[in-house]
Design an enzyme around this catalytic site. Structure first.
Site, mmCIF file in Angstrom:
data_model
loop_
_atom_site.group_PDB
_atom_site.id
_atom_site.type_symbol
_atom_site.label_atom_id
_atom_site.label_comp_id
_atom_site.label_asym_id
_atom_site.label_seq_id
_atom_site.Cartn_x
_atom_site.Cartn_y
_atom_site.Cartn_z
ATOM 1 N N HIS A 169 -2.696 6.611 7.348
ATOM 2 C CA HIS A 169 -1.728 7.523 6.709
ATOM 3 C C HIS A 169 -2.410 8.823 6.290
ATOM 4 O O HIS A 169 -1.891 9.916 6.522
ATOM 5 C CB HIS A 169 -1.128 6.886 5.448
ATOM 6 C CG HIS A 169 0.130 6.105 5.696
ATOM 7 N ND1 HIS A 169 1.241 6.653 6.313
ATOM 8 C CD2 HIS A 169 0.472 4.838 5.372
ATOM 9 C CE1 HIS A 169 2.191 5.727 6.367
ATOM 10 N NE2 HIS A 169 1.755 4.619 5.809
ATOM 11 N N CYS A 201 5.992 -0.658 6.945
ATOM 12 C CA CYS A 201 5.553 0.553 6.254
ATOM 13 C C CYS A 201 6.702 1.069 5.403
ATOM 14 O O CYS A 201 7.846 1.074 5.864
ATOM 15 C CB CYS A 201 5.136 1.600 7.284
ATOM 16 S SG CYS A 201 4.613 3.153 6.547
ATOM 17 N N LEU A 202 6.381 1.495 4.192
ATOM 18 C CA LEU A 202 7.436 1.974 3.283
ATOM 19 C C LEU A 202 8.111 3.251 3.804
ATOM 20 O O LEU A 202 9.202 3.586 3.372
ATOM 21 C CB LEU A 202 6.859 2.212 1.882
ATOM 22 C CG LEU A 202 6.244 0.969 1.222
ATOM 23 C CD1 LEU A 202 5.646 1.324 -0.131
ATOM 24 C CD2 LEU A 202 7.274 -0.144 1.083
ATOM 25 N N GLY A 226 0.834 -1.195 0.000
ATOM 26 C CA GLY A 226 0.000 0.000 0.000
ATOM 27 C C GLY A 226 0.868 1.243 0.000
ATOM 28 O O GLY A 226 2.008 1.208 0.467
ATOM 29 N N GLN A 243 2.695 9.844 1.362
ATOM 30 C CA GLN A 243 4.000 9.157 1.401
ATOM 31 C C GLN A 243 4.865 9.517 0.189
ATOM 32 O O GLN A 243 6.068 9.238 0.195
ATOM 33 C CB GLN A 243 3.820 7.638 1.451
ATOM 34 C CG GLN A 243 3.305 7.134 2.794
ATOM 35 C CD GLN A 243 3.225 5.619 2.798
ATOM 36 O OE1 GLN A 243 2.288 5.058 2.239
ATOM 37 N NE2 GLN A 243 4.215 4.969 3.380
ATOM 38 N N HIS A 290 -4.368 0.674 7.531
ATOM 39 C CA HIS A 290 -3.034 1.283 7.524
ATOM 40 C C HIS A 290 -3.017 2.511 6.599
ATOM 41 O O HIS A 290 -2.482 3.562 6.972
ATOM 42 C CB HIS A 290 -2.026 0.217 7.061
ATOM 43 C CG HIS A 290 -0.600 0.665 7.063
ATOM 44 N ND1 HIS A 290 0.334 0.175 7.959
ATOM 45 C CD2 HIS A 290 0.075 1.542 6.283
ATOM 46 C CE1 HIS A 290 1.502 0.756 7.720
ATOM 47 N NE2 HIS A 290 1.375 1.575 6.701
ATOM 48 N N GLU A 291 -3.618 2.384 5.412
ATOM 49 C CA GLU A 291 -3.590 3.497 4.456
ATOM 50 C C GLU A 291 -4.509 4.643 4.867
ATOM 51 O O GLU A 291 -4.138 5.807 4.733
ATOM 52 C CB GLU A 291 -3.940 3.011 3.040
ATOM 53 C CG GLU A 291 -2.965 1.990 2.451
ATOM 54 C CD GLU A 291 -1.497 2.355 2.634
ATOM 55 O OE1 GLU A 291 -1.120 3.530 2.473
ATOM 56 O OE2 GLU A 291 -0.712 1.445 2.968
HETATM 57 CO CO CO Z 1 2.633 2.773 5.567
#
Ligand code: CO
Length: 185
Positions: free
Chosen positions: A141, A95-96, A48, A53, A137-138
């Protein structure tokens, strides 16, 4: 298409609630942005990626779920809201924006999400398991919340020294300039 740099822990845009997307005003720019977001997410092997991000104050995210023996499911959520939650799960997340960091996070086991898709059409998603985890999670964000913020205080305190150590290294990482072979394990 282009790979974009992913914002890392400590960068202010990750802690800010994103602005609702005006689909009509944004529809021309949307396909190129979504292509870049999918390409960036695939490049780093993520499940995701939220617009903030990649440095954009927009309430939209892309998700790609790979279930065993199935084609990957790619989904775009614009202006998503979680309208129902039930049950509970406690599973590992990464998480990226926190490369290499993993922690178990408490989430709802099932969610219902309303959003609009890449065509501007309203969608309602009923998800559980991995998909429910990715959606929560998204959406977090897009509300300026990262998975680390979801950890109990004691875990966050324990994690703090590692985060402080990794922060300057992460900040220097630029996915848009990485040769693909660097990401091979
Ligand atoms: Co993330």
């Amino acid at each position: 298409m282009a790979i974009r740099r992913i914002c890392k822990y400590g960068e202010k845009i990750l802690a800010k609630k994103t602005k609702k997307v005006d689909f009509g005003a944004f529809r021309k720019e949307l396909p190129a942005l979504l292509a870049d977001m999918f390409e960036t997410m695939d490049f780093v092997g993520g499940a995701g990626l939220a617009a903030n991000q990649v440095g954009l104050d927009l309430r939209l995210a892309v998700i790609k779920i790979q279930r065993e023996g199935e084609e990957p499911l790619s989904i775009v959520i614009i202006n998503p809201e979680i309208v129902e939650k039930s049950g509970s799960m406690y599973e590992e997340e990464g998480c990226l924006s926190f490369p290499g960091l993993f922690a178990r996070v408490r989430r709802a086991a099932k969610v219902k999400v309303r959003a609009i898709n890449e065509k501007g059409l309203p969608i309602e998603i009923n998800a559980e398991g991995l998909f429910a985890k990715a959606l929560q999670h998204e959406v977090d964000h897009l509300d300026g919340v990262t998975f680390v913020d979801r950890l109990p205080l004691i875990s966050r305190l324990k994690l703090k020294p590692a985060l402080m150590k990794l922060k300057p290294q992460w900040k220097k990482l630029d996915e848009s300039k990485m040769p693909p072979e660097k990401l091979q394990p």
